[in-house]
Design an enzyme around this catalytic site. Structure first.
Site, PDB file in Angstrom:
ATOM      1  CG  PHE A   1      -9.535  -9.479  11.640  1.00  0.00           C
ATOM      2  CD1 PHE A   1      -8.283  -9.899  12.053  1.00  0.00           C
ATOM      3  CD2 PHE A   1      -9.843  -9.509  10.287  1.00  0.00           C
ATOM      4  CE1 PHE A   1      -7.358 -10.362  11.135  1.00  0.00           C
ATOM      5  CE2 PHE A   1      -8.925  -9.970   9.366  1.00  0.00           C
ATOM      6  CZ  PHE A   1      -7.665 -10.393   9.788  1.00  0.00           C
ATOM      7  CD  GLN A   2      -7.286  -7.244   7.803  1.00  0.00           C
ATOM      8  OE1 GLN A   2      -8.242  -7.027   7.060  1.00  0.00           O
ATOM      9  NE2 GLN A   2      -6.141  -7.745   7.362  1.00  0.00           N
TER      10      GLN A   2
ATOM     11  CE  LYS B   1     -17.817  -6.686   4.656  1.00  0.00           C
ATOM     12  NZ  LYS B   1     -17.120  -6.822   3.375  1.00  0.00           N
TER      13      LYS B   1
ATOM     14  CD  GLU C   1      -1.724  -2.361   1.693  1.00  0.00           C
ATOM     15  OE1 GLU C   1      -0.518  -2.594   1.967  1.00  0.00           O
ATOM     16  OE2 GLU C   1      -2.637  -3.191   1.882  1.00  0.00           O
TER      17      GLU C   1
ATOM     18  CG  MET D   1      22.854  12.125   2.447  1.00  0.00           C
ATOM     19  SD  MET D   1      24.067  13.176   1.609  1.00  0.00           S
ATOM     20  CE  MET D   1      23.095  13.792   0.232  1.00  0.00           C
TER      21      MET D   1
END
Lengths: 561, 164
Positions: free
Chosen positions: A111-112, A161, A49, A475
């Site tokens: 959940f999630q 949802k 993502e 760097m």
């Protein structure tokens, strides 16, 4: 008309002209995906993502449109945070849509489940949790409006949802009215007249252009302004391309790795006209010593940028384009006399700095990374869209690829986010299919989102990845060399993958150069191959980026080659 | 530049999460909050947040600009000078042994506050006023013994012009 939340979302996305979404499905986003698949909107399945947000960022910069991401709840949402923070720092318009657990489970440690609105509050321009499907259409409209208007930025919309599934009435005529949000576009004309007077009385003026010039699409107006007044122009990293890098009035980049002439001119100028920039610490160095002889004019659409870091003589809140258009009109009404003659002494002084202390490196038997970027510039005739990762690769690209046009340099400037370049290149290539798109990377940063090679190959994107492979986190190693007595704590990549084989494993093409004489042929072959290509350049491991201003020092005090 | 106490009166959308945006802005940018009050206004869609913060002049300007930048912020007023009225309410639980009770009631009388709870060993007082008045009564009660206090934080409003 009764539609589900997911259907309403699609209607509004179509209404907003969205053609492309970068995303990754999951349980909480499944209803939205189910509807998305029924539309003409193209979905690009990334491999992480974070890649989706960077890709949307690259897409937004290359196309000038709002970039859109779609992810699921929980880990899907948290993985977007780095990308959102980068877009926020660089003021890039993106809309991130995240699925969320059903409203009755919110707060239940479901959940999630994660409070993504809470998490992203400080790194979004604005964000929303949609609790009622009736509000969804308005909120999505507002999200796009907020993302692209004023100082642009990322907006996140979290859709539970059950909201996506609920059927409610939908009207497609929605006017966005937010009483507490109205950016100032038109500048105060009295202030602009004062600027003209300052220009008249100044002897050593400099224009300092930032990313705001590119975002407001005012490069042409800025160029006209500079040429009419014969004032030299330096740009920030984000401003590269806002003014033609090959123009005789161009000073190159300012700041920590800015050119000698840009930093010297800023130190010596008596008038600094800053346009669309926020005086980042990498630009100013020690702020008390920054442009200390100059009156500073600051034009920016975001009032918080003005007088945040440096004192300003004439503040102008407004859109860069509208402001520069006004200034160009005002200039025409004023008799400056022989402007070229007036500026000659100052420009000669700058020319002297340029000719005595140009950007330079010493060519030896190992490939110099600067040489690779120079050759890339030559072979693409400066026409490619270049994305970068972060670190030395980014600075060498900024120094040696002379950007003449806006929207051709795409980099994570403010956040300095490694792993940005490859997914951003994917976004840029999808926005501009006919352009050559090159990600200039280091061997460290390319590995941060290397999984997006699969995305590039899946969608047949002929992106070229140029790895300046020095075996170090270069760097940081450079800082250790210069300021930590060469104690290379944890910066050596003792094991890196074979990037040629890795490219082949992904179904891309892999090429390698280990000697300077191979650089041009490898670049030519790579650029001519109509596929995703990784070019691995094994470069001098201990090359440093110069000039360098040590952190906290005045920018006029540079370490040179 | 010297730090001064500044009172900011902020009108915001009365929505969940808005207070968090304001407080998050202060903590994220290292601004300080001396006191904070929030409640609905006459318009149920709008809340007023009153924040007092210690800051020098350029910083107050920056804080005001940052607040205005938040999408849910409708208006920010800075209340300075004499053109505003401010009040704070404090509940003071003071130790009230028999030998001190008369003295406490005298102070209550002088400051025009109220005794709202009485126990065997304490009085609870309610007082409203500006900062000077509150610190005066607290310093008088301190030697007698303050068990605890609860303060609302400052609320403030502009004065209307006196002559039309």
């Amino acid at each position: 008309m009764k539609l589900t939340g997911a259907q309403i979302l699609m209607e509004v996305l179509k209404d907003e002209g969205v053609e492309l979404i970068f995303g990754y499905p999951g349980a909480a986003a499944i209803d939205i995906y189910d509807e998305l698949a029924k539309t003409d909107i193209r979905h690009i399945l990334v491999r992480h993502e974070q890649g989706a947000v960077h890709a949307a960022d690259g897409y937004a910069r290359a196309s000038g449109q709002v970039g859109v991401c779609l992810v699921t709840s929980g880990p899907g949402a948290t993985n977007t945070v780095t990308g959102i923070a980068s877009a926020y720092m660089d003021s890039i318009p993106i809309v991130v849509i995240s699925g969320q657990v059903p409203t009755h489970l919110i707060g239940n440690d479901a959940f999630q489940e994660v409070d993504i609105v809470g998490i992203t509050r400080p790194c979004t321009k604005h964000n929303y949790l949609v609790k009622h499907a009736e509000d969804l259409a308005r909120i999505i409209k507002e999200a796009f409006y907020i993302a692209r208007s004023g100082r642009p930025g990322p907006v996140l919309v979290d859709i539970p949802k059950d909201v996506a599934r609920k059927r409610v009435n939908y009207k497609n005529q929605i006017d966005v009215k937010i009483r507490s949000y109205s950016p100032t576009y038109n500048p105060n004309l009295k202030q602009l007249k004062k600027i003209i007077n300052l220009i008249k009385s100044s002897e050593r003026p400099v224009i300092f252009a930032g990313g705001g010039v590119i975002l407001s699409k005012s490069s042409k107006d800025l160029t006209e302004f500079a040429r009419k007044t014969c004032i030299p122009v330096t740009t920030s990293l984000m401003g590269l391309g806002a003014f033609p890098g090959t123009d005789p009035l161009s000073l190159g980049m300012i700041g920590m790795h800015g050119t000698y002439r840009a930093n010297k001119s800023t130190g010596a100028c008596d008038l600094l006209i800053a346009v669309g920039t926020r005086f980042d610490d990498r630009v100013t160095g020690k702020t008390a010593a920054f442009a200390s002889q100059a009156k500073i004019v600051h034009i920016d659409i975001d009032p918080t940028s003005i007088r945040k870091n440096v004192p300003v003589t004439i503040p102008v809140v407004g859109d860069c384009k509208i402001t520069l258009e006004h200034l160009n009109r005002l200039i025409d009404e004023v008799d400056f006399g022989d402007i070229k003659q007036k500026q000659k002494k100052w420009l000669d002084e700058i020319e002297h700095w340029k000719s005595t202390k140009p950007l330079a490196y010493v060519q030896r038997e190992l490939i110099k990374p600067q040489f690779v970027v120079e050759k890339l510039y030559e072979l693409t005739r400066g026409e490619a869209i270049i994305t970068t990762e972060v670190g030395q690769n980014q600075m060498w690209t900024a120094q040696y690829y002379h950007f003449d046009k806006p929207d051709h340099f795409i980099t994570s400037g403010g956040l300095g986010c490694m792993g940005f370049g490859l997914p951003a290149a994917i976004g840029a290539q999808l926005a501009k299919p006919d352009k050559v798109v090159v990600d200039v990377a280091g061997d460290g940063s390319i590995q941060m989102n290397i999984q997006e090679m699969a995305t590039a190959v899946q969608y047949c994107l002929p992106i070229k990845v140029v790895i300046l492979n020095n075996g170090y986190l270069g760097m940081v190693r450079q800082w250790q060399e210069l300021f930590y007595e060469k104690r290379y704590a944890c910066t050596s990549m003792d094991h890196t993958p074979d990037f040629v084989k890795l490219a082949e494993a992904y179904g891309a093409v892999g090429l390698r150069a280990t000697k300077p004489q191979d650089v041009e042929s490898v670049l030519s072959e790579g650029l001519l191959t109509p596929k995703t290509v990784i070019m691995d350049f094994v470069v001098d491991p201990e090359e440093c980026v110069y000039p360098m201003v040590p952190a906290g020092a005045p920018i006029t005090e540079m370490l040179l080659v | 530049m010297s730090e001064e106490k500044n009172i900011l009166s902020i009108l915001v959308d009365n929505e969940p999460g808005v207070l968090s945006r304001i407080v998050g802005l202060f903590s994220g940018r290292g601004y300080n909050i001396e006191s904070l009050c929030v409640a609905e206004t006459m318009d149920p869609l709008v809340s007023r947040i009153t924040i007092t913060t210690m800051a020098n002049l350029p910083l107050v300007e920056q804080i005001k600009k940052q607040l205005n930048k938040l999408v849910n912020v409708i208006k920010v007023h800075e209340l300075t000078g004499t053109k505003f009225v401010q009040r704070e309410l404090v509940l003071i639980k003071v130790k009230a042994r028999p030998e001190h009770r008369a003295e406490i009631l005298r102070i209550v009388d002088i400051f025009r506050c109220k005794v709202i709870d009485v126990g065997l060993e304490h009085y609870t007082l309610e007082i409203t006023g500006d900062e000077d008045k509150l610190s005066a009564i607290l310093s008088l009660l301190k030697p007698i013994g303050i068990k605890e206090i609860a303060r609302t934080g400052i609320i403030a409003m502009f004065r209307e012009p006196k002559n039309n």
